[in-house]
Write a protein that holds these residues in place. Structure first.
Motif, PDB file in Angstrom:
ATOM      1  N   ARG A   1     -13.623 -17.984 -23.440  1.00  0.00           N
ATOM      2  CA  ARG A   1     -12.551 -17.996 -24.431  1.00  0.00           C
ATOM      3  C   ARG A   1     -11.957 -16.589 -24.545  1.00  0.00           C
ATOM      4  NH1 ARG A   1     -14.763 -20.508 -29.893  1.00  0.00           N
ATOM      5  NH2 ARG A   1     -12.526 -20.559 -30.348  1.00  0.00           N
TER       6      ARG A   1
ATOM      7  N   GLU B   1     -13.433 -16.937 -33.768  1.00  0.00           N
ATOM      8  CA  GLU B   1     -12.041 -16.485 -33.767  1.00  0.00           C
ATOM      9  C   GLU B   1     -11.738 -15.605 -34.973  1.00  0.00           C
ATOM     10  OE1 GLU B   1      -7.472 -18.215 -33.417  1.00  0.00           O
ATOM     11  OE2 GLU B   1      -9.156 -19.596 -33.635  1.00  0.00           O
TER      12      GLU B   1
ATOM     13  N   PHE C   1      -9.506 -13.996 -26.928  1.00  0.00           N
ATOM     14  CA  PHE C   1      -8.887 -13.721 -28.219  1.00  0.00           C
ATOM     15  C   PHE C   1      -8.127 -12.400 -28.104  1.00  0.00           C
ATOM     16  CE2 PHE C   1     -12.953 -15.873 -28.721  1.00  0.00           C
ATOM     17  CZ  PHE C   1     -12.594 -17.014 -29.405  1.00  0.00           C
TER      18      PHE C   1
END
Length: 603
Positions: free
Chosen positions: A206, A177, A208
């Motif tokens: 995921r 991240e 971001f």
């Protein structure tokens, strides 16, 4: 300088050197003209930096070119570039004739430099033409450099973006991240419209996003992200309004950033694997370094637990058990509720004697085969340690038995035979003396005396190898007798000091202390050349202390603090101390000599 209306081309060679009224030639005037040209070129080249605009560069040229002409007060100039026109001051109509030079950049004509005399004044041809050509050439080179500079400034944002991203994500300590946010921080400002651009990175499910990312995205550029030849996500850049991308420039930048992220992900994977291996290597190193033969089995097992548990994938919940010949040793916090385990068998001299078992009390997966290999390696190290421990015990036992056997042989066999020789030599002396042979009787008497001396030496050696006093009267009496024998045999001073009335009832303890004192005293005399040895035995505050000090030169090749030596005698002393759970030090005395000091608790 030529006269008005007459060009250099029309002048005869002799005109340049005609004498002036004062009798000098015209060479000085020609040199002054050349100096003006050189000064002009120097000042122009020095003054046209890339930070200037095209208009400023043209004015800089006019500023230095006009004064370098033959008639600067009436000369004017014009520079034409890509449809734009730049003129010097006082440029107007009535231009009668001119000199000009084409301006080219990157092999493409861009315009021309023109110099005018508004009245009918002759040019200095070819001198002024060469100057104008040189200035035009300098302007062409400046334009090429300016083009490169502007292109570089455009690319500078991209390069700065890549530089900052690469510099910022070099650290493998960052999380995924944090790395994505680092990319957004530098990628967005490098876009053509940074105020409205947003970006998204998708990795293994995921997502971001950059700041202010939302709906209404009309079009995008994207680049795939792969790690170790496996697609794991993509980098996407959006303009939420209908703004064009700089294709292929911005696509190249996005591809480069995606490639950098790929390399970081691969390094991150390798780093995580290396960190796991490092824990294993550190575990094995610390266990091997700490498992000295001085440890008890319980101490060795606790040493293993101390370093094995932190090396597991989930150290906070892992526990371990070592089972050896019916004995069970457990790590801290070991209890019930163990759901699954890894184990490794332990054998000594090819005979199974136990196992090492590691548990996770909760349903956590093991790193198989990595953690299994670690457990197998530790079990193998424990096997070798147990074998060395057994071998050390066997060696000392054999040594002790050999000493007893040799002492018994000296006392019962060789000593008796030498004594018999002594008696026979005395009898022979009497017979020879009775026959009147004095010389032969003297020889027989000498044989008898030497044999008797050999008998006494055999007894002393036998007593050292087979300490009868120790078995009969205990350690204190044995050490007292030993000190007396040493003093008598080597003709030195050897004292025994007994303090605080310590009593040693354990036969094994007494034998090991006696052997350590015996070896230390013999080393002091034989290797250190000591003339005075002091043996002391005492106890203070529950600590037993045996000290053997001397005034010799020390033991050759010995680390006095740690007693590291190639000699077997000192190694056996160290083993005996370890068996007793005692500390053994070799200390250099301030007044000279060495003190061998043993201390142990619980006596």
């Amino acid at each position: 300088m030529t006269s008005k209306g007459k060009s250099d081309a029309d002048a005869s060679p002799a005109d340049a050197t005609l004498p002036t009224p004062d009798g000098h030639s015209n060479t000085g005037g020609i040199l002054r003209e050349r100096l003006k040209e050189i000064t002009c070129l120097y000042e122009i080249r020095r003054g046209i930096g890339l930070e200037l605009s095209v208009e400023n560069v043209c004015q800089q040229i006019f500023r230095h070119l006009i004064p370098a002409m033959q008639f600067p007060e009436i000369a004017t100039a014009v520079i034409e570039l890509d449809g734009r026109r730049f003129i010097s001051e006082n440029h107007g109509q009535g231009l009668t004739h001119e000199l000009q030079s084409t301006i080219s950049a990157n092999n493409k004509p861009w315009g021309q430099l023109r110099v005018f005399y508004p009245e009918d004044k002759p040019f200095l041809v070819p001198e002024e033409q060469r100057l104008i050509d040189a200035v035009a050439s300098d302007l062409g080179m400046w334009l090429e450099r300016k083009q490169i500079d502007e292109t570089l400034r455009e690319r500078l944002k991209e390069i700065t973006c890549l530089h900052e991203i690469r510099r910022g994500i070099m650290g493998l300590e960052l999380s995924v991240e944090n790395v994505c946010q680092q990319i957004f921080k530098h990628l967005i400002p490098a876009m053509q419209f940074p105020e409205i651009a947003t970006a998204v990175i998708e990795l293994d499910g995921r997502r971001f996003t950059s700041d202010n990312h939302g709906q209404g995205l009309t079009h995008e550029l994207q680049s795939r992200i792969s790690a170790n030849n496996k697609i794991c996500g993509q980098l996407r850049v959006f303009y939420p309004e209908n703004k064009p991308f700089l294709v292929p420039e911005e696509q190249r930048l996005i591809d480069a950033v995606a490639s950098d992220l790929e390399m970081w992900l691969e390094r991150k994977q390798v780093d995580e694997l290396l960190r796991e291996r490092l824990k294993e290597i550190t575990c094995l190193y610390e266990i091997r370094r700490g498992m000295g033969l001085e440890l008890s089995i319980d101490g060795a097992c606790q040493q293993i637990f101390e370093h094995l548990i932190p090396a597991m994938q989930f150290p906070e919940i892992a526990t371990a058990v070592i089972e050896l010949d019916g004995r069970r040793f457990t790590s801290a916090n070991h209890g019930q509720g163990l759901t699954h385990e890894l184990q490794s068998k332990i054998s000594v001299n090819n005979k199974p004697c136990g196992q090492l078992r590691v548990f996770y009390p909760e349903d956590k997966p093991f790193l198989v085969p990595e953690e299994q290999r670690l457990i197998d390696a530790i079990a193998s190290d424990l096997e070798r340690w147990l074998e060395r421990k057994t071998l050390e015990q066997t060696l000392v036992s054999i040594t002790e038995e050999h000493q007893r056997s040799l002492g018994q042989e000296l006392h019962d066999n060789l000593g008796q035979q030498i004594a018999a020789i002594s008696y026979q030599a005395k009898a022979l002396e009497k017979k020879i003396s009775a026959s009147g042979s004095v010389d032969a009787a003297t020889v027989a008497a000498s044989i008898a005396a030497q044999a008797q001396t050999a008998v006494m030496q055999c007894k002393q050696i036998a007593q050292g190898l087979l300490p009868f006093e120790l078995e009969t009267n205990g350690l204190v009496a044995a050490l007292q007798a030993f000190a007396s024998r040493i003093a008598s045999a080597y003709k030195i001073t050897c004292d025994f000091i007994y303090k605080n009335g310590v009593v040693i009832d354990d036969n094994n303890l007494a034998l090991n202390l006696y052997r350590i004192a015996q070896e230390a005293a013999n080393n002091a005399i034989r290797h250190g050349g000591a003339q005075r040895v002091t043996i002391s035995l005492g106890s203070e505050e529950g600590i037993l202390c045996l000290s053997i000090s001397d005034n010799g030169s020390g033991f050759a090749g010995v680390d006095n603090k740690n007693a590291t030596t190639p000699g077997m005698g000192i190694k056996i002393m160290q083993y005996r101390a370890r068996q007793l759970g005692a500390t053994l030090e070799f200390l250099r005395r301030a007044q000279g000599g060495i003190e061998v000091r043993l201390e142990m608790q619980g006596v």
